[in-house]
Design a protein around this motif. Structure first.
Motif, PDB file in Angstrom:
ATOM      1  N   GLY A 108      -2.095  -4.799   9.793  1.00  0.00           N
ATOM      2  CA  GLY A 108      -1.498  -3.883   8.821  1.00  0.00           C
ATOM      3  C   GLY A 108      -2.420  -2.725   8.466  1.00  0.00           C
ATOM      4  N   ALA A 109      -3.704  -3.017   8.314  1.00  0.00           N
ATOM      5  CA  ALA A 109      -4.669  -1.969   7.964  1.00  0.00           C
ATOM      6  C   ALA A 109      -4.771  -0.923   9.069  1.00  0.00           C
ATOM      7  N   ILE A 110      -4.829  -1.379  10.308  1.00  0.00           N
ATOM      8  CA  ILE A 110      -4.944  -0.441  11.429  1.00  0.00           C
ATOM      9  C   ILE A 110      -3.664   0.363  11.591  1.00  0.00           C
ATOM     10  N   ASN A 120       0.992  -9.899  -3.187  1.00  0.00           N
ATOM     11  CA  ASN A 120       0.007  -9.416  -4.146  1.00  0.00           C
ATOM     12  C   ASN A 120       0.469  -9.667  -5.587  1.00  0.00           C
ATOM     13  N   VAL A 121       1.742  -9.408  -5.856  1.00  0.00           N
ATOM     14  CA  VAL A 121       2.282  -9.647  -7.196  1.00  0.00           C
ATOM     15  C   VAL A 121       2.149 -11.128  -7.547  1.00  0.00           C
ATOM     16  N   GLY A 122       2.538 -11.991  -6.611  1.00  0.00           N
ATOM     17  CA  GLY A 122       2.447 -13.425  -6.860  1.00  0.00           C
ATOM     18  C   GLY A 122       1.020 -13.879  -7.117  1.00  0.00           C
ATOM     19  N   MET A 123       0.090 -13.411  -6.305  1.00  0.00           N
ATOM     20  CA  MET A 123      -1.308 -13.804  -6.472  1.00  0.00           C
ATOM     21  C   MET A 123      -1.865 -13.278  -7.799  1.00  0.00           C
ATOM     22  N   ASN A 124      -1.570 -12.026  -8.117  1.00  0.00           N
ATOM     23  CA  ASN A 124      -2.050 -11.464  -9.383  1.00  0.00           C
ATOM     24  C   ASN A 124      -1.473 -12.227 -10.573  1.00  0.00           C
ATOM     25  N   VAL A 157       7.489  -3.095   6.697  1.00  0.00           N
ATOM     26  CA  VAL A 157       7.662  -4.540   6.505  1.00  0.00           C
ATOM     27  C   VAL A 157       6.355  -5.155   5.995  1.00  0.00           C
ATOM     28  N   PHE A 158       5.235  -4.769   6.609  1.00  0.00           N
ATOM     29  CA  PHE A 158       3.932  -5.286   6.191  1.00  0.00           C
ATOM     30  C   PHE A 158       3.659  -4.924   4.729  1.00  0.00           C
ATOM     31  N   LYS A 159       3.901  -3.667   4.369  1.00  0.00           N
ATOM     32  CA  LYS A 159       3.649  -3.217   2.985  1.00  0.00           C
ATOM     33  C   LYS A 159       4.520  -3.982   1.997  1.00  0.00           C
ATOM     34  N   ASP A 160       5.781  -4.197   2.345  1.00  0.00           N
ATOM     35  CA  ASP A 160       6.681  -4.949   1.465  1.00  0.00           C
ATOM     36  C   ASP A 160       6.182  -6.378   1.271  1.00  0.00           C
ATOM     37  N   LYS A 161       5.781  -7.019   2.369  1.00  0.00           N
ATOM     38  CA  LYS A 161       5.265  -8.394   2.287  1.00  0.00           C
ATOM     39  C   LYS A 161       3.966  -8.430   1.480  1.00  0.00           C
TER      40      LYS A 161
END
Length: 112
Positions: free
Chosen positions: A14-16, A98-102, A89-93
């Protein structure tokens, strides 16, 4: 801090893709940008298999041409329409995770 190989593999794709989406670039430049953004544990040998895999999946294209500064030829990468979709798709996931972890970590913080 060490990050597991499996976790890094998923994030690196995703980063690349995200970096290539910002504009055509080549391998060494991608490596330098990742390091500049404090992406952990990146080596020369770790990004080229990712670039090959993304290319085989049709998410990026590769073009070999002379470097801008007159040095040796380089392989420049650009994102495809399919790659743009995969990045979304990657950004959405990522946002969902991220929301769940935070929320989980904030919940733990408030309980202390």
């Amino acid at each position: 801090m060490s990050v597991s190989n499996q976790m890094m593999k998923g994030l690196l794709d995703g980063a690349i893709l995200g970096l290539i989406a910002k504009g055509e670039t080549y391998g060494y430049e991608i490596l330098e940008k990742l390091k500049a953004h404090q992406f952990p544990e990146i080596s020369d040998g770790s990004i080229y298999p990712v670039l090959l895999r993304l290319n085989k999946k049709g998410y990026i294209t590769a073009t070999v041409r002379q470097s801008d500064n007159g040095g040796p030829k380089r392989k420049y990468y650009a994102i495809t329409t399919s790659g743009e979709h995969e990045l979304k798709v990657f950004k959405d996931k990522w946002s969902y995770l991220n929301v769940g972890m935070n929320n989980l970590f904030e919940e733990g913080k408030n309980a202390q």
